[in-house]
Design a protein around this motif. Structure first.
Motif, PDB file in Angstrom:
ATOM      1  N   THR A 285      12.116  13.733 -30.798  1.00  0.00           N
ATOM      2  CA  THR A 285      11.637  13.155 -29.708  1.00  0.00           C
ATOM      3  C   THR A 285      10.723  11.895 -29.987  1.00  0.00           C
ATOM      4  OG1 THR A 285      12.203  15.075 -28.621  1.00  0.00           O
ATOM      5  CG2 THR A 285      10.599  13.520 -27.543  1.00  0.00           C
ATOM      6  N   VAL A 286      10.797  10.632 -29.233  1.00  0.00           N
ATOM      7  CA  VAL A 286       9.866   9.495 -29.751  1.00  0.00           C
ATOM      8  C   VAL A 286       9.253   9.193 -28.137  1.00  0.00           C
ATOM      9  CG1 VAL A 286       9.504   7.173 -30.416  1.00  0.00           C
ATOM     10  CG2 VAL A 286      11.034   8.889 -31.739  1.00  0.00           C
ATOM     11  N   VAL A 287       7.713   8.969 -28.274  1.00  0.00           N
ATOM     12  CA  VAL A 287       7.181   8.311 -27.197  1.00  0.00           C
ATOM     13  C   VAL A 287       6.634   6.929 -27.770  1.00  0.00           C
ATOM     14  CG1 VAL A 287       5.308   8.307 -25.243  1.00  0.00           C
ATOM     15  CG2 VAL A 287       6.723  10.408 -25.905  1.00  0.00           C
ATOM     16  N   THR A 288       7.140   5.917 -27.502  1.00  0.00           N
ATOM     17  CA  THR A 288       6.471   4.497 -28.098  1.00  0.00           C
ATOM     18  C   THR A 288       5.783   3.650 -27.067  1.00  0.00           C
ATOM     19  OG1 THR A 288       6.813   2.897 -29.623  1.00  0.00           O
ATOM     20  CG2 THR A 288       8.883   3.613 -28.361  1.00  0.00           C
ATOM     21  N   ALA A 289       4.990   2.805 -27.262  1.00  0.00           N
ATOM     22  CA  ALA A 289       4.911   1.676 -26.334  1.00  0.00           C
ATOM     23  C   ALA A 289       3.974   0.601 -27.107  1.00  0.00           C
ATOM     24  CB  ALA A 289       3.406   2.286 -25.407  1.00  0.00           C
ATOM     25  N   GLU A 290       3.555  -0.421 -26.564  1.00  0.00           N
ATOM     26  CA  GLU A 290       3.097  -1.605 -27.194  1.00  0.00           C
ATOM     27  C   GLU A 290       1.952  -1.280 -28.401  1.00  0.00           C
ATOM     28  OE1 GLU A 290       4.324  -1.659 -24.331  1.00  0.00           O
ATOM     29  OE2 GLU A 290       5.777  -3.288 -24.311  1.00  0.00           O
ATOM     30  N   THR A 291       0.936  -0.607 -27.942  1.00  0.00           N
ATOM     31  CA  THR A 291      -0.016  -0.025 -29.018  1.00  0.00           C
ATOM     32  C   THR A 291      -0.183   1.506 -28.822  1.00  0.00           C
ATOM     33  OG1 THR A 291      -1.613   0.233 -27.087  1.00  0.00           O
ATOM     34  CG2 THR A 291      -1.328  -1.808 -27.936  1.00  0.00           C
ATOM     35  N   LEU A 294      -1.632   2.734 -25.765  1.00  0.00           N
ATOM     36  CA  LEU A 294      -0.435   2.975 -24.594  1.00  0.00           C
ATOM     37  C   LEU A 294       0.529   3.987 -24.512  1.00  0.00           C
ATOM     38  CD1 LEU A 294      -0.347  -0.868 -24.084  1.00  0.00           C
ATOM     39  CD2 LEU A 294      -1.266   0.771 -22.553  1.00  0.00           C
ATOM     40  N   ALA A 295       0.686   4.217 -26.148  1.00  0.00           N
ATOM     41  CA  ALA A 295       1.685   5.228 -26.193  1.00  0.00           C
ATOM     42  C   ALA A 295       1.172   6.736 -26.109  1.00  0.00           C
ATOM     43  CB  ALA A 295       2.005   5.425 -27.778  1.00  0.00           C
ATOM     44  N   LEU A 296      -0.450   6.823 -26.093  1.00  0.00           N
ATOM     45  CA  LEU A 296      -0.839   8.086 -25.830  1.00  0.00           C
ATOM     46  C   LEU A 296      -0.986   8.243 -24.320  1.00  0.00           C
ATOM     47  CD1 LEU A 296      -3.668   8.406 -28.516  1.00  0.00           C
ATOM     48  CD2 LEU A 296      -1.544   9.656 -28.358  1.00  0.00           C
ATOM     49  N   GLN A 303       4.131  13.993 -19.733  1.00  0.00           N
ATOM     50  CA  GLN A 303       3.717  15.284 -19.930  1.00  0.00           C
ATOM     51  C   GLN A 303       3.322  15.982 -18.550  1.00  0.00           C
ATOM     52  OE1 GLN A 303       1.190  16.020 -23.330  1.00  0.00           O
ATOM     53  NE2 GLN A 303       2.809  16.513 -24.620  1.00  0.00           N
ATOM     54  N   SER A 304       2.651  15.191 -17.785  1.00  0.00           N
ATOM     55  CA  SER A 304       2.250  15.772 -16.231  1.00  0.00           C
ATOM     56  C   SER A 304       3.566  15.905 -15.537  1.00  0.00           C
ATOM     57  CB  SER A 304       1.295  14.572 -15.666  1.00  0.00           C
ATOM     58  OG  SER A 304       2.135  13.667 -15.521  1.00  0.00           O
ATOM     59  N   TYR A 305       4.696  15.621 -15.990  1.00  0.00           N
ATOM     60  CA  TYR A 305       6.000  15.753 -15.243  1.00  0.00           C
ATOM     61  C   TYR A 305       6.764  16.920 -16.003  1.00  0.00           C
ATOM     62  CZ  TYR A 305       5.234  11.630 -12.375  1.00  0.00           C
ATOM     63  OH  TYR A 305       4.444  10.921 -11.655  1.00  0.00           O
ATOM     64  N   ALA A 306       6.366  17.101 -17.225  1.00  0.00           N
ATOM     65  CA  ALA A 306       7.249  18.321 -18.112  1.00  0.00           C
ATOM     66  C   ALA A 306       7.141  19.699 -17.382  1.00  0.00           C
ATOM     67  CB  ALA A 306       6.806  18.161 -19.499  1.00  0.00           C
ATOM     68  N   PHE A 370       7.319  12.019 -32.195  1.00  0.00           N
ATOM     69  CA  PHE A 370       6.492  11.140 -32.626  1.00  0.00           C
ATOM     70  C   PHE A 370       6.030  10.091 -31.463  1.00  0.00           C
ATOM     71  CE2 PHE A 370       9.600  12.322 -35.690  1.00  0.00           C
ATOM     72  CZ  PHE A 370       8.976  12.405 -37.125  1.00  0.00           C
ATOM     73  N   ILE A 371       4.641   9.837 -31.920  1.00  0.00           N
ATOM     74  CA  ILE A 371       3.963   9.052 -30.836  1.00  0.00           C
ATOM     75  C   ILE A 371       3.406   7.734 -31.619  1.00  0.00           C
ATOM     76  CG2 ILE A 371       2.287   9.004 -28.944  1.00  0.00           C
ATOM     77  CD1 ILE A 371       2.690  12.139 -29.835  1.00  0.00           C
ATOM     78  N   GLY A 372       3.536   6.652 -30.870  1.00  0.00           N
ATOM     79  CA  GLY A 372       2.786   5.577 -31.437  1.00  0.00           C
ATOM     80  C   GLY A 372       3.400   4.286 -31.042  1.00  0.00           C
ATOM     81  N   SER A 373       2.949   3.048 -31.572  1.00  0.00           N
ATOM     82  CA  SER A 373       3.585   1.792 -31.368  1.00  0.00           C
ATOM     83  C   SER A 373       4.592   1.745 -32.191  1.00  0.00           C
ATOM     84  CB  SER A 373       2.427   0.769 -31.808  1.00  0.00           C
ATOM     85  OG  SER A 373       2.213   0.915 -33.446  1.00  0.00           O
ATOM     86  N   GLY A 374       5.515   0.891 -31.862  1.00  0.00           N
ATOM     87  CA  GLY A 374       6.895   0.790 -32.487  1.00  0.00           C
ATOM     88  C   GLY A 374       6.655   0.517 -34.073  1.00  0.00           C
ATOM     89  N   SER A 375       5.812  -0.115 -34.655  1.00  0.00           N
ATOM     90  CA  SER A 375       5.419   0.003 -36.107  1.00  0.00           C
ATOM     91  C   SER A 375       4.981   1.230 -36.599  1.00  0.00           C
ATOM     92  CB  SER A 375       4.740  -1.150 -36.515  1.00  0.00           C
ATOM     93  OG  SER A 375       3.007  -1.031 -35.919  1.00  0.00           O
TER      94      SER A 375
END
Ligand SMILES: Cc1cc2nc3c(=O)[nH]c(=O)nc-3n(C[C@H](O)[C@H](O)[C@H](O)COP(=O)(O)O)c2cc1C
Length: 470
Positions: A285-291, A294-296, A303-306, A370-375
């Motif tokens: 499972t991946v949560v990604t954003a621009e930075t 932002l990913a956190l 997670q507030s909806y999980a 996995f959580i973080g920016s794309g890179s």
């Protein structure tokens, strides 16, 4: 082990339902999984995945419902925990029509139908998709399924694999052993659509199945669909390393994943196949954003909806034990059940409390998160591939279709710029795209024994008919 040029394989992991793995996220305002019964939801997803150069869409399925938690289906219905869930085969023609390259790994439980109907349906889909069909071979683990079809309980775990062996043997006979490659000639002038001398009746007299006659479907591009499997008990691994071309594993610890990979490669070699004849996919499972920041923030918001309790209800059925009876700080005792042995065995090996499971099921469940920016995500995925020896990933969805779109926009370009993900599709069937060795199973595969187009093992259909009517 480091292999800097190894391209990472990638499937989206989904199911024809609302709550698949990451339960509760259907309540997120941007989540569209409540539209799961609309065809455009799936055709749009197929187009999105193909734009992102995904190798395939891997569609999970269960026969039965999750009724072990609290001894009922109350929470399962409220949170839509794989209920309702519809038949995944019905989605594929439509998705194939709007794509050219995306593969489709469809889960079908072999315990509840005859190999004949199944082989016919999958060969038909392989025709319509021009060779893009895979089959995730499952044998079932739910008592509720048995009751639905009028049986009293689940067959013994190893007996299910005995039946699976024979199911595959008969399916190979249909797909590989009935029609020769040049049987269909479509000769209008001489009025010969199919050359009768090239079509053979198969014979099967087994413990579970009987069959005699000609297969009803002419050879599709791949003949046998690409074979996926996810069993990881000793018996399941024996089965997978004999038949599967791709195995799907779970696991949250790189050391353990590496051991699993080594075991699969070793068992594959013992079966007389090459270690690289099997591709190994890890669920993630991946949560990604621009930075990173932002990913956190996105993770917190998701997670507030999980609903981790819904995750527990799902898990209860996977292991065949009602987890609602334990307190949060109680360690879950191991109980021998007839369900998914490999998942259940964790309770033998480790002390796991209900709270541990709830934490795990906030997001990701049995699959690493996995959580973080794309890179950052790309680097972590590459490291995992290089340290464990896996070949690729089955990516779960979180908020649908946003999470797939994020992965395509942010992670895939980073993998590509590091030379670890393709920039265009290979040509040909799903099998050729994955292995680069043509459309059909290799001669090392057990299906080879049943081929009529390399060595004739049965009589031409006409001769057989003559014998029956004589
Ligand atoms: C990662 C993973 C994914 C699975 N997906 C499905 C599925 O979609 N449908 C299903 O009926 N079983 C699924 N299973 C269950 C397996 O196919 C198999 O029937 C089960 O693990 C029992 O075999 P085992 O005891 O050898 O592991 C999955 C198992 C694993 C580990």
């Amino acid at each position: 082990m480091t292999n800097t040029s190894k391209k990472i394989l990638l499937n989206a992991f989904d199911m024809y339902c609302v709550g698949h793995i990451n339960h509760g996220l259907w309540t997120h305002p941007r989540d569209e999984s409540h539209r799961f019964n609309e065809l455009s939801y799936w055709t749009d997803l197929a187009k999105t995945l193909e734009n992102g150069l995904f190798d395939g869409l891997f569609i999970a399925d269960i026969t039965g419902v999750y009724d072990v938690y609290q001894n009922g289906i109350g929470l399962t219905l409220k949170e839509s925990i794989q209920l309702p869930s519809h038949d995944p085969s019905t989605l594929v023609s439509a998705m194939a029509a709007v794509t050219e390259n995306l593969g489709f790994g469809i889960t079908v439980n072999l315990s509840y139908e005859h190999p004949y109907q199944f082989a016919r349906r999958f060969a038909s889909l392989d025709h319509l998709s021009n060779g893009r069909i895979g089959w995730n071979i499952v044998t079932g683990y739910l008592d509720s399924a048995e009751r639905l079809i009028g049986q009293t309980g689940l067959k013994d775990h190893d007996l299910r694999y005995d039946q699976a062996e024979e199911f595959l043997e008969l399916s190979y006979k249909f797909w590989e052993g009935s029609w020769e490659n040049d049987a269909v000639i479509k000769d209008k002038v001489n009025r010969i659509f199919t050359n009768p001398a090239k079509v053979h009746a198969i014979q099967h007299h087994g413990r579970f199945y009987q069959s005699q006659g000609v297969f009803q479907v002419s050879p599709s591009r791949q003949r046998t669909p690409v074979l996926f499997q996810a069993g990881s008990s000793p018996r399941g691994l024996g089965f997978a390393t004999k038949h599967a071309e791709a195995v799907f594993i779970g696991g949250d610890n790189p050391e353990k994943i590496k051991k699993q990979v080594e075991q699969i490669r070793e068992l594959t070699a013992q079966q007389g196949r090459k270690a690289e004849d099997i591709k190994i996919f890890l669920g993630i499972t991946v949560v990604t954003a621009e930075t990173h920041k932002l990913a956190l923030e996105k993770l917190d918001e998701y997670q507030s909806y999980a609903n981790p309790e819904a995750g527990l209800a799902h898990f209860s059925s996977s292991i065949g034990q009602d987890l609602s009876i334990y307190q949060n700080d109680e360690a879950i005792p191991y109980q021998k059940t007839n369900s998914i042995v490999s998942v259940n065995n964790r309770f033998k090996e480790q002390k796991i409390t209900i709270q541990d499971l709830k934490n795990q099921h906030k997001l990701g469940g049995r699959y690493p998160l996995f959580i973080g920016s794309g890179s950052e995500v790309a680097e972590q995925l590459i490291q995992l591939v290089d340290t464990t020896g896996i070949d690729g990933f089955n990516l779960t969805r979180t908020v649908a279709p946003e999470s797939h779109q994020d992965f395509i926009r942010l992670v895939i370009p980073e993998l590509q710029s590091r030379g670890r993900f393709k920039t265009e599709y290979e040509k040909g069937s799903l099998r050729n795209k994955i292995f680069g060795k043509g459309d059909h199973l290799s001669t090392q595969h057990p299906a080879h024994e049943f081929r009529c187009y390399t060595q004739s093992k049965s009589q031409p259909a006409e001769q057989n008919l003559e014998k029956q009517t004589a």
